[in-house]
Design a protein around this motif. Structure first.
Motif, mmCIF file in Angstrom:
data_model
loop_
_atom_site.group_PDB
_atom_site.id
_atom_site.type_symbol
_atom_site.label_atom_id
_atom_site.label_comp_id
_atom_site.label_asym_id
_atom_site.label_seq_id
_atom_site.Cartn_x
_atom_site.Cartn_y
_atom_site.Cartn_z
ATOM 1 N N PRO A 82 0.821 -1.211 0.000
ATOM 2 C CA PRO A 82 0.000 0.000 0.000
ATOM 3 C C PRO A 82 0.859 1.267 0.000
ATOM 4 N N GLU A 83 0.366 2.303 -0.679
ATOM 5 C CA GLU A 83 1.044 3.613 -0.730
ATOM 6 C C GLU A 83 2.469 3.482 -1.257
ATOM 7 N N ALA A 84 2.636 2.676 -2.308
ATOM 8 C CA ALA A 84 3.986 2.429 -2.832
ATOM 9 C C ALA A 84 4.615 3.678 -3.453
ATOM 10 N N ASP A 92 3.911 7.244 0.853
ATOM 11 C CA ASP A 92 4.607 7.030 2.126
ATOM 12 C C ASP A 92 5.652 5.920 2.062
ATOM 13 N N PHE A 93 5.418 4.901 1.226
ATOM 14 C CA PHE A 93 6.318 3.740 1.195
ATOM 15 C C PHE A 93 7.070 3.640 -0.129
ATOM 16 N N ILE A 94 7.535 4.778 -0.632
ATOM 17 C CA ILE A 94 8.327 4.749 -1.860
ATOM 18 C C ILE A 94 9.747 4.248 -1.599
ATOM 19 N N PHE A 95 10.233 4.411 -0.358
ATOM 20 C CA PHE A 95 11.592 3.982 -0.039
ATOM 21 C C PHE A 95 11.789 2.476 -0.229
ATOM 22 N N PRO A 96 10.842 1.609 0.172
ATOM 23 C CA PRO A 96 11.020 0.183 -0.108
ATOM 24 C C PRO A 96 11.078 -0.138 -1.601
ATOM 25 N N VAL A 97 10.323 0.599 -2.424
ATOM 26 C CA VAL A 97 10.379 0.357 -3.866
ATOM 27 C C VAL A 97 11.749 0.747 -4.412
ATOM 28 N N ILE A 98 12.326 1.832 -3.887
ATOM 29 C CA ILE A 98 13.687 2.194 -4.276
ATOM 30 C C ILE A 98 14.646 1.064 -3.914
ATOM 31 N N GLY A 99 14.488 0.516 -2.703
ATOM 32 C CA GLY A 99 15.342 -0.588 -2.299
ATOM 33 C C GLY A 99 15.145 -1.830 -3.136
ATOM 34 N N GLU A 100 13.900 -2.105 -3.536
ATOM 35 C CA GLU A 100 13.614 -3.285 -4.347
ATOM 36 C C GLU A 100 14.178 -3.145 -5.759
ATOM 37 N N GLU A 101 13.993 -1.977 -6.369
ATOM 38 C CA GLU A 101 14.401 -1.805 -7.772
ATOM 39 C C GLU A 101 15.864 -1.396 -7.937
ATOM 40 N N LEU A 102 16.376 -0.583 -7.003
ATOM 41 C CA LEU A 102 17.753 -0.084 -7.123
ATOM 42 C C LEU A 102 18.688 -0.677 -6.082
ATOM 43 N N GLY A 103 18.149 -1.515 -5.190
ATOM 44 C CA GLY A 103 18.986 -2.227 -4.235
ATOM 45 C C GLY A 103 19.538 -1.365 -3.125
ATOM 46 N N LEU A 104 20.473 -1.954 -2.381
ATOM 47 C CA LEU A 104 21.102 -1.255 -1.267
ATOM 48 C C LEU A 104 21.829 -0.002 -1.753
ATOM 49 N N ILE A 105 22.399 -0.074 -2.950
ATOM 50 C CA ILE A 105 23.103 1.089 -3.512
ATOM 51 C C ILE A 105 22.135 2.261 -3.678
ATOM 52 N N GLY A 106 20.923 1.977 -4.132
ATOM 53 C CA GLY A 106 19.934 3.033 -4.308
ATOM 54 C C GLY A 106 19.517 3.659 -2.997
ATOM 55 N N THR A 107 19.257 2.824 -1.985
ATOM 56 C CA THR A 107 18.828 3.367 -0.688
ATOM 57 C C THR A 107 19.957 4.144 -0.019
#
Length: 343
Positions: free
Chosen positions: A260-262, A265-280
């Motif tokens: 929910p709220e990807a 509010d929860f865009i940071f997990p999507v950054i981590g999923e798509e761009l990995g630890l380097i992205g976060t």
């Protein structure tokens, strides 16, 4: 190096670069994370991203205008901005629309919605900075320091709480605390205010079942895995599956409805999923640059009003980012605040 980073233009370009980098990354990630929801709601994968792009352009234009306004004019705007903020906060209680259980938005036209609590944060920063600048000589006298500084934000907090909002009142209180700290307020004052703040948060949590459920799901999301614990659990799944380099831009699985709220509010997990630890880590680094520049400005500013305003705005951006990211990482309960410049 220390001498270089103290130069005003170096700080200016560091801040400008970090802010624009976060903004551009946010546009890219909103496009990716909102595409499925946008198709479901509007029939096009680009509608929500186009809105974000429009708001980004408006924001950049306002930023450029703000850099051309003399400091003296900002001080003159302090009281008018405070009055407008109170009018808007009262208006949202009458004509506001409810979004995700909170009545804190005003519909304007088309995709445009105004969230008065955001304007209130800027208004209280300008007003408190102007007030404390004029009271600088009596900053150690509590009677001069606290009146009218605390009653005015307290009334703002009450109006926001009446909207069903808890995250923004918490941020507003921390912003005022940041301005007070930069002004040189006695440290024992923060101890007193901290105790009162913890008691207030506890009372508000116990008073509303949905706030209590957020708190209990933070402590143990597996206790209600398919209910209140769903969002934070799916967010952790997204971060966990990203690995070092992520699954690839646009390849998120959580954005298909699991999280929910990807795109907000929860865009940071999507950054981590798509761009990995380097992205976060890149996001954290950019916010670190913003925090560093804000600290340098507060440290080196010769104008008291500018120093206190910078402290308030720096506290606003960094604390909001920390609260959002910590909620995603299950270090704090979910408060419903967005990730600045990104979501």
């Amino acid at each position: 190096m220390d001498r270089v980073t103290r130069h005003p233009m170096v700080l200016y370009y560091l801040l400008l670069g970090a802010a624009l980098a976060l903004l551009l990354l946010g546009l890219l990630m909103v496009l990716s994370s909102s595409s499925v929801l946008s198709i479901r709601q509007f029939g096009s994968p680009y509608t929500l991203a186009q809105r974000q792009g429009l708001f980004a352009v408006i924001g950049v234009v306002l930023m450029l205008v703000a850099t051309r306004i003399p400091i003296g004019w900002w001080r003159r705007l302090a009281w008018p901005a405070l009055i407008v903020a109170f009018v808007l906060l009262f208006a949202v209680l009458i004509v506001g629309v409810e979004v995700s259980g909170q009545r804190n938005w005003i519909d304007i036209i088309g995709p445009f919605r105004l969230q008065p609590s955001e304007f209130a944060k800027l208004a209280i920063i300008l007003w408190s900075a102007d007030l404390l600048t004029r009271k600088q000589a009596t900053i150690n006298r509590w009677s001069h320091l606290l009146i009218p500084l605390l009653p005015v934000p307290a009334l703002m907090l009450l109006l926001m709480l009446m909207e069903g909002d808890v995250g923004n009142p918490l941020l507003l209180a921390l912003i005022v605390g940041g301005v007070l700290f930069a002004a040189g307020a006695p440290l024992r004052l923060f101890g007193v205010l901290g105790v009162l703040g913890v008691l207030a948060i506890a009372a508000l949590t116990l008073a509303a079942p949905y706030r209590m459920s957020r708190f209990t799901s933070w402590l143990d999301p597996s206790a209600d895995r398919l209910g209140d614990g769903w969002q934070v659990t799916q967010g952790q799944y997204a971060l966990g599956t990203g690995g070092w380099w992520g699954v690839g831009l646009g390849a998120s699985r959580e954005k298909w409805g699991s999280l929910p709220e990807a795109h907000t509010d929860f865009i940071f997990p999507v950054i981590g999923e798509e761009l990995g630890l380097i992205g976060t880590l890149t996001v954290l680094l950019l916010f670190g640059v913003v925090a560093f520049v804000a600290f340098r400005i507060v440290q080196s500013a010769t104008d008291t009003f500018m120093r206190l305003t910078a402290a308030g705005i720096g506290t606003w951006i960094i604390v909001q980012a920390v609260v959002n990211i910590c909620a995603v990482l299950r270090l704090l309960p979910i408060t419903g605040v967005q990730l600045p410049l990104l979501s």
